[in-house]
Motif scaffolding. Structure first.
Motif, PDB file in Angstrom:
ATOM      1  N   UNK A 395      46.662  32.840  33.523  1.00 11.02           N
ATOM      2  CA  UNK A 395      47.703  31.854  33.226  1.00 11.02           C
ATOM      3  C   UNK A 395      47.602  30.732  34.251  1.00 11.02           C
ATOM      4  N   UNK A 396      47.119  29.566  33.814  1.00  6.61           N
ATOM      5  CA  UNK A 396      46.896  28.482  34.770  1.00  6.61           C
ATOM      6  C   UNK A 396      48.197  27.873  35.282  1.00  6.61           C
ATOM      7  N   UNK A 397      49.325  28.207  34.671  1.00  2.00           N
ATOM      8  CA  UNK A 397      50.615  27.729  35.172  1.00  2.00           C
ATOM      9  C   UNK A 397      51.159  28.629  36.274  1.00  2.00           C
ATOM     10  N   UNK A 398      50.478  29.737  36.527  1.00  2.00           N
ATOM     11  CA  UNK A 398      50.927  30.697  37.533  1.00  2.00           C
ATOM     12  C   UNK A 398      50.124  30.548  38.815  1.00  2.00           C
ATOM     13  N   UNK A 399      50.781  30.156  39.899  1.00  2.00           N
ATOM     14  CA  UNK A 399      50.109  30.081  41.196  1.00  2.00           C
ATOM     15  C   UNK A 399      49.603  31.458  41.619  1.00  2.00           C
ATOM     16  N   UNK A 400      50.358  32.499  41.306  1.00  2.00           N
ATOM     17  CA  UNK A 400      49.963  33.850  41.702  1.00  2.00           C
ATOM     18  C   UNK A 400      48.668  34.263  41.013  1.00  2.00           C
ATOM     19  N   UNK A 401      48.571  34.017  39.711  1.00  2.00           N
ATOM     20  CA  UNK A 401      47.352  34.415  39.005  1.00  2.00           C
ATOM     21  C   UNK A 401      46.158  33.575  39.435  1.00  2.00           C
ATOM     22  N   UNK A 402      46.382  32.286  39.698  1.00  2.00           N
ATOM     23  CA  UNK A 402      45.284  31.444  40.168  1.00  2.00           C
ATOM     24  C   UNK A 402      44.787  31.905  41.531  1.00  2.00           C
ATOM     25  N   UNK A 403      45.710  32.278  42.399  1.00  2.00           N
ATOM     26  CA  UNK A 403      45.329  32.775  43.729  1.00  2.00           C
ATOM     27  C   UNK A 403      44.545  34.071  43.599  1.00  2.00           C
ATOM     28  N   UNK A 404      44.962  34.924  42.676  1.00  2.00           N
ATOM     29  CA  UNK A 404      44.259  36.185  42.437  1.00  2.00           C
ATOM     30  C   UNK A 404      42.848  35.938  41.912  1.00  2.00           C
ATOM     31  N   UNK A 405      42.711  34.990  40.980  1.00  2.00           N
ATOM     32  CA  UNK A 405      41.384  34.676  40.445  1.00  2.00           C
ATOM     33  C   UNK A 405      40.466  34.119  41.530  1.00  2.00           C
ATOM     34  N   UNK A 406      41.021  33.250  42.378  1.00  2.00           N
ATOM     35  CA  UNK A 406      40.215  32.694  43.472  1.00  2.00           C
ATOM     36  C   UNK A 406      39.755  33.795  44.417  1.00  2.00           C
ATOM     37  N   UNK A 407      40.617  34.766  44.676  1.00  2.00           N
ATOM     38  CA  UNK A 407      40.286  35.833  45.624  1.00  2.00           C
ATOM     39  C   UNK A 407      39.286  36.837  45.057  1.00  2.00           C
ATOM     40  N   UNK A 408      39.298  37.083  43.745  1.00  2.00           N
ATOM     41  CA  UNK A 408      38.541  38.209  43.190  1.00  2.00           C
ATOM     42  C   UNK A 408      37.408  37.812  42.249  1.00  2.00           C
TER      43      UNK A 408
END
Length: 525
Positions: A395-408
């Protein structure tokens, strides 16, 4: 305005547009308490900026007051300062806002000239000494600003080369009762039009609308090769009523709260303008700019003046960042449509000013599409610096999911795309005097899978179990049918517990070998 095929007053007398549908007060009144703040009592102009800064709500001040204001005009601010309010303006949701704007851009709406008697914005006409900037509730917005600024003004000029109306958003720095500085440093259509006039020693007639529906501000930020009155009508999705100015021949929205008429003089970029808190969250210094001369103010009988929040630490709550973000998304989407196959979503974060960091959700159909998308976004806007491309499950509107994608899902030596010496946006303070910028793309997609292939379990995202597998007479019958996940074993016998399955596996395994495959499924050996 003969270039407009719709400009036939006789034909359109019977098709008058609704001149109250997009009225500013009506939009504000429709906002709920979560989005709207109302100050009914007196508020000094010196306090307005403090009450707007970082405020997540739209605000109306009924009585913004100062010395000598016998009957002050009402003042509103932060009207476009949230994505949810922009979505409300388009009768949609925050997530569907971009698609609604794109849909409206594909449609054509009509433009109707109305008489001065019918135009709400010309109910009151002020000229001569009555035409005075200092009678308007214009306030100092930032501590180092050079003067009070009109920050929510939409400008209208005619490009003689095309006959089209050019529409944009420009600030006006009060220089006196009937003069103001205008910022024309950055490349723009208005700058080019003005320079042509100045080089010929000619004044440029111009008008500014103040107090307009958020849709009009969205239209004014767009950069599309068309008559931008038509663009405004298209985004409204309804006929646009325009009226001829009192002191020049420009056509302006008849339903605005205020119109400031006048001209830019022929002297060029000679007057000091600034400092001013810019839309990147930092100050811009003193610049040399043209001078605007006021020749008339027209307004509704009970108008509300408008101010826009521009700068500071809370960029996500400013009008300009939200408007810039939506404009950026439209531009990026159009670029991606011809660069890759299946774009799912585009989001520009408002916290950075709405143009530097872009998120793209993409379904890759062939290897390398994520990098093609990054290259397309790099090229379509000078302001873009960082592009993040993800799979549709993020979900590109979610900072949390974007941070998770960047990390993993990201390895810097493999998934970072760098491009240097690209065109820069001059106000970017990180340039340190350079005329070029570097851009970075972050490929946060999982390894590409060809059709028919399944991801390894290490790349699958956990979720709560769903017990929708096939039913069997017994667990033994289920395993004899074939390998089963633990959740499938529970579903096989309708278990809502699971512990009896553990006991059965232990007891049965003592007499008959039960093993597991690479997917973790249970099966008889």
């Amino acid at each position: 305005m003969s270039s407009h095929p719709d400009f036939n007053a006789a034909e359109q007398a019977s098709a008058l547009p609704d001149l109250e549908r997009f009225e500013l007060r009506r939009f504000a009144a429709a906002l709920g308490e979560a989005e709207f703040e109302h100050h009914a009592g007196p508020v000094e102009l010196a306090d307005v900026a403090r009450l707007l800064e970082g405020n997540p709500k739209a605000v109306i001040f009924d009585r913004p007051s100062g010395a000598g204001d016998a009957a002050p005009f009402a003042l509103c601010g932060n009207l476009a300062g949230s994505r949810s309010r922009l979505a409300a303006a388009f009768d949609t949701t925050s997530e569907n806002l971009l698609q609604e704007v794109l849909k409206r851009l594909r449609r054509k709406a009509s433009i109707h000239q109305v008489t001065r008697e019918a135009a709400p914005v010309q109910q009151v006409v002020l000229t001569g000494d009555d035409c005075d900037f200092t009678r308007l509730p214009v306030h100092l917005q930032h501590g180092l600003d050079g003067a009070p600024y009109i920050s929510s003004s939409i400008d209208f000029v005619i490009d003689k080369n095309t006959g089209w109306t050019n529409v944009g958003v420009r600030r006006l720095m009060l220089r006196g009762r009937r003069t103001a500085g205008i910022d024309l440093i950055a490349p723009s259509d208005l700058r080019a039009i003005y320079l042509e006039h100045a080089n010929r020693g000619e004044r440029l007639p111009i008008a500014f609308a103040v107090g307009t529906h958020p849709i009009d501000h969205v239209a004014a930020t767009m950069r599309l090769p068309t008559d931008e009155l038509e663009l405004l009508a298209s985004l409204r999705g309804a006929p646009l009523g325009v009226v001829k100015c009192v002191t020049n021949d420009l056509m302006v929205p008849a339903d605005a709260q205020f119109i400031l008429e006048g001209y830019l003089d022929e002297n060029g970029h000679v007057e000091p303008e600034g400092p001013y808190g810019e839309f990147l969250g930092y100050y811009g210094g003193v610049k040399r700019n043209p001078l605007f001369h006021l020749t008339a103010i027209t307004h509704r009988r009970d108008p509300v003046f408008q101010t826009s929040t521009i700068s500071g630490r809370d960029m996500a709550y400013t009008d300009t960042a939200q408007l810039c973000a939506l404009r950026t998304e439209v531009t990026v989407w159009r670029a991606l449509e011809v660069a890759v196959r299946e774009v799912k979503a585009v989001y520009a974060s408002a916290a950075n000013g709405g143009m530097f960091n872009i998120r793209v959700s993409l379904q890759q159909r062939v290897p390398g599409e994520a990098r093609n998308a990054i290259a397309a976004v790099f090229a379509c806007l000078a302001n873009v610096k960082h592009v993040f491309v993800v799979d549709p499950d993020i979900d590109i509107f979610s900072d949390d999911q974007m941070d998770w994608a960047l990390a993993t899902r990201f390895q810097a030596d493999r998934d970072l795309v760098l491009q240097d010496r690209m065109r820069a946006m001059p106000l970017d303070p990180s340039l340190a005097g350079s005329h070029h910028t570097a851009k970075a793309g972050f490929d946060l997609t999982l390894p590409f899978l060809r059709p028919g292939m399944n991801r390894s379990i290490e790349h699958r995202v956990p979720a709560a179990p769903v017990f929708d597998g096939a039913r069997f007479e017994s667990l033994q019958a289920a395993l004899e049918h074939g390998p089963k996940l633990f959740a499938e074993l529970m579903a096989a016998v309708g278990s809502r517990d699971g512990r009896e399955v553990v006991r059965w596996l232990e007891d049965t395994g003592a007499t008959r070998a039960i093993t597991r495959d690479d997917e973790g499924r249970y099966l008889f050996a």
